[in-house]
Design a protein around this motif. Structure first.
Motif, PDB file in Angstrom:
ATOM      1  N   LEU A  15       0.836  -1.217   0.000  1.00  0.00           N
ATOM      2  CA  LEU A  15       0.000   0.000   0.000  1.00  0.00           C
ATOM      3  C   LEU A  15       0.866   1.261   0.000  1.00  0.00           C
ATOM      4  O   LEU A  15       0.404   2.340   0.380  1.00  0.00           O
ATOM      5  CB  LEU A  15      -0.907   0.003   1.241  1.00  0.00           C
ATOM      6  CG  LEU A  15      -1.923  -1.144   1.356  1.00  0.00           C
ATOM      7  CD1 LEU A  15      -2.651  -1.085   2.701  1.00  0.00           C
ATOM      8  CD2 LEU A  15      -2.936  -1.091   0.210  1.00  0.00           C
ATOM      9  N   THR A  16       2.095   1.130  -0.463  1.00  0.00           N
ATOM     10  CA  THR A  16       3.023   2.263  -0.394  1.00  0.00           C
ATOM     11  C   THR A  16       2.434   3.517  -1.032  1.00  0.00           C
ATOM     12  O   THR A  16       1.975   3.493  -2.175  1.00  0.00           O
ATOM     13  CB  THR A  16       4.361   1.902  -1.083  1.00  0.00           C
ATOM     14  OG1 THR A  16       4.911   0.788  -0.407  1.00  0.00           O
ATOM     15  CG2 THR A  16       5.337   3.074  -1.033  1.00  0.00           C
ATOM     16  N   GLY A  17       2.434   4.592  -0.241  1.00  0.00           N
ATOM     17  CA  GLY A  17       1.994   5.900  -0.730  1.00  0.00           C
ATOM     18  C   GLY A  17       0.492   6.129  -0.688  1.00  0.00           C
ATOM     19  O   GLY A  17       0.034   7.262  -0.852  1.00  0.00           O
ATOM     20  N   ARG A  18      -0.284   5.096  -0.449  1.00  0.00           N
ATOM     21  CA  ARG A  18      -1.747   5.287  -0.409  1.00  0.00           C
ATOM     22  C   ARG A  18      -2.134   6.061   0.844  1.00  0.00           C
ATOM     23  O   ARG A  18      -1.632   5.767   1.935  1.00  0.00           O
ATOM     24  CB  ARG A  18      -2.491   3.950  -0.380  1.00  0.00           C
ATOM     25  CG  ARG A  18      -2.064   2.991  -1.453  1.00  0.00           C
ATOM     26  CD  ARG A  18      -3.016   2.915  -2.631  1.00  0.00           C
ATOM     27  NE  ARG A  18      -2.365   2.091  -3.645  1.00  0.00           N
ATOM     28  CZ  ARG A  18      -2.737   0.852  -3.948  1.00  0.00           C
ATOM     29  NH1 ARG A  18      -3.775   0.305  -3.363  1.00  0.00           N
ATOM     30  NH2 ARG A  18      -2.088   0.163  -4.876  1.00  0.00           N
ATOM     31  N   GLU A  69       7.173   2.604  14.817  1.00  0.00           N
ATOM     32  CA  GLU A  69       7.638   1.535  13.914  1.00  0.00           C
ATOM     33  C   GLU A  69       8.218   2.082  12.619  1.00  0.00           C
ATOM     34  O   GLU A  69       8.508   1.318  11.694  1.00  0.00           O
ATOM     35  CB  GLU A  69       6.459   0.628  13.524  1.00  0.00           C
ATOM     36  CG  GLU A  69       5.885  -0.166  14.661  1.00  0.00           C
ATOM     37  CD  GLU A  69       4.822  -1.164  14.175  1.00  0.00           C
ATOM     38  OE1 GLU A  69       4.350  -1.940  15.007  1.00  0.00           O
ATOM     39  OE2 GLU A  69       4.472  -1.182  12.977  1.00  0.00           O
ATOM     40  N   GLY A  70       8.281   3.416  12.517  1.00  0.00           N
ATOM     41  CA  GLY A  70       8.824   4.018  11.294  1.00  0.00           C
ATOM     42  C   GLY A  70       7.784   4.251  10.218  1.00  0.00           C
ATOM     43  O   GLY A  70       8.127   4.556   9.070  1.00  0.00           O
ATOM     44  N   GLY A  71       6.501   4.117  10.560  1.00  0.00           N
ATOM     45  CA  GLY A  71       5.437   4.337   9.580  1.00  0.00           C
ATOM     46  C   GLY A  71       5.036   5.799   9.491  1.00  0.00           C
ATOM     47  O   GLY A  71       5.578   6.660  10.195  1.00  0.00           O
ATOM     48  N   ILE A  72       4.060   6.057   8.620  1.00  0.00           N
ATOM     49  CA  ILE A  72       3.592   7.436   8.403  1.00  0.00           C
ATOM     50  C   ILE A  72       2.137   7.540   8.867  1.00  0.00           C
ATOM     51  O   ILE A  72       1.271   6.780   8.406  1.00  0.00           O
ATOM     52  CB  ILE A  72       3.682   7.810   6.908  1.00  0.00           C
ATOM     53  CG1 ILE A  72       5.113   7.646   6.407  1.00  0.00           C
ATOM     54  CG2 ILE A  72       3.176   9.243   6.676  1.00  0.00           C
ATOM     55  CD1 ILE A  72       5.258   7.752   4.899  1.00  0.00           C
ATOM     56  N   ALA A  73       1.887   8.487   9.782  1.00  0.00           N
ATOM     57  CA  ALA A  73       0.515   8.678  10.280  1.00  0.00           C
ATOM     58  C   ALA A  73       0.383  10.064  10.879  1.00  0.00           C
ATOM     59  O   ALA A  73       1.383  10.651  11.330  1.00  0.00           O
ATOM     60  CB  ALA A  73       0.188   7.629  11.340  1.00  0.00           C
ATOM     61  N   LYS A  74      -0.840  10.566  10.848  1.00  0.00           N
ATOM     62  CA  LYS A  74      -1.145  11.822  11.534  1.00  0.00           C
ATOM     63  C   LYS A  74      -2.491  11.682  12.217  1.00  0.00           C
ATOM     64  O   LYS A  74      -3.372  10.961  11.744  1.00  0.00           O
ATOM     65  CB  LYS A  74      -1.204  12.979  10.533  1.00  0.00           C
ATOM     66  CG  LYS A  74       0.148  13.377   9.991  1.00  0.00           C
ATOM     67  CD  LYS A  74       0.181  14.848   9.623  1.00  0.00           C
ATOM     68  CE  LYS A  74       1.538  15.209   9.041  1.00  0.00           C
ATOM     69  NZ  LYS A  74       2.461  15.732  10.011  1.00  0.00           N
TER      70      LYS A  74
END
Ligand SMILES: NC(=O)c1ccc[n+]([C@@H]2O[C@H](COP(=O)([O-])OP(=O)(O)OC[C@H]3O[C@@H](n4cnc5c(N)ncnc54)[C@H](O)[C@@H]3O)[C@@H](O)[C@H]2O)c1
Length: 276
Positions: A15-18, A69-74
């Motif tokens: 799901l990279t970039g989604r 964990e190094g992921g992207i979230a806001k």
């Protein structure tokens, strides 16, 4: 013999970039709710996750777990059943993470009781949070998805929307059934526009909210006994975990499910198939 170029790709769950907007990405208590486990699963597959919840602390906890964990979230805080807040939440999410690729409609509330015990006010409120909020979110995401010619929507229903679970949970059950039909309507109308829509139907899942809501329907003698009684109803002999639902969600929103739309993925350990 097939040439190597004709080999189908490996299971495309990346799901990279989604950008995935999860309404109700927090949790009713400490631990793993379905929304929180889904957010973390999406991030592990490379997605940028909008963790949306009316409870700032629980949304922030989900975001923290992802960032750790190094992921992207806001985190985006607001009530997804209030139109002005929904507009603000989607605008903020788009500004900070980009156009929404996936809407994961996760919020769900209920109140135990049948028709005699359910007031019109309670019914309206549960409908507003569980169903009307999906309409508000659809107003936000569908125009953008149509323009882009792609998009993906999932809603979390419940086996309570398909079956009587042994105790009255009227407003919850009716609104969960409505979620399923709502999603089927979206799926049919936009199937040829690059938009897929599906429903995930969890069975009896051991999440923190169970302690606050339905546990007393299974036993008066505390949560442990309620858990055992609840587990006993399931053909697999146990409740599901939030992760088992999250993995079904990840499959449906990924390209691994590219030919799947307008259907329901039941994640229930077999319970809806049984007679007694
Ligand atoms: N746990 C189960 O056994 C089970 C079974 C079937 C279906 N489900 C469904 O799965 C979904 C998640 O369940 P869960 O057990 O993880 O629940 P949960 O209550 O832990 O998570 C729901 C989150 O939604 C948030 N929320 C509620 N109303 C909101 C609103 N108006 N605006 C913004 N945020 C709001 C809550 O603060 C909470 O963090 C729900 O739709 C539920 O009905 C759960």
């Amino acid at each position: 013999m097939m040439s190597s170029s004709s080999h189908p790709p490996g299971l495309p769950t990346d799901l990279t970039g989604r950008v995935i907007f999860v309404s109700g990405g927090g949790s009713a208590g400490p631990g793993w709710s379905i929304g929180r486990a889904s957010c973390v699963t999406y991030a592990r597959l490379g997605a940028k996750v909008c963790v949306v919840d009316r409870d700032p602390a629980s949304a922030e906890e989900t975001t923290r777990l992802i960032l750790e964990e190094g992921g992207i979230a806001k985190t985006f805080v607001g009530d997804v059943s209030e139109q002005d807040q929904v507009k603000r939440l989607f605008n903020e999410a788009r500004q900070q993470l980009g156009p929404i690729d996936v809407l994961h409609h996760n919020v769900g509330i209920g109140k135990v009781g049948g028709p005699m015990e359910t007031s019109a006010e309670d019914f309206d409120h549960i409908h507003k949070v569980n169903v009307a909020s999906l309409l508000l979110a659809a107003h936000e995401v569908l125009p953008e998805m149509l323009t882009r010619g792609k998009g993906n929507i999932i809603a979390i229903s419940s086996v309570a929307g398909m079956r009587y679970l042994g105790y009255p949970h009227l407003a919850y059950s009716v609104t969960k059934a409505a979620n399923t039909q709502f999603i089927r309507m979206i799926a049919q109308q936009y199937a040829d526009k690059g938009i897929r829509a599906n429903t995930v139907v969890p069975g009896l899942i051991d999440t923190p909210r169970i302690a606050n809501t339905v546990a007393k329907m299974f036993s008066e003698n505390g949560l442990d006994e309620a858990r055992v009684a609840r587990d006993r109803q399931v053909p697999m002999g146990r409740s599901g975990t939030a992760w088992e639902v999250a993995h079904a969600c990840a499959f449906l929103v990924s390209d691994a499910a590219s030919y799947i739309t307008g259907t329901e993925l039941v994640v229930d350990g077999g319970i809806t198939g049984k007679y007694v």
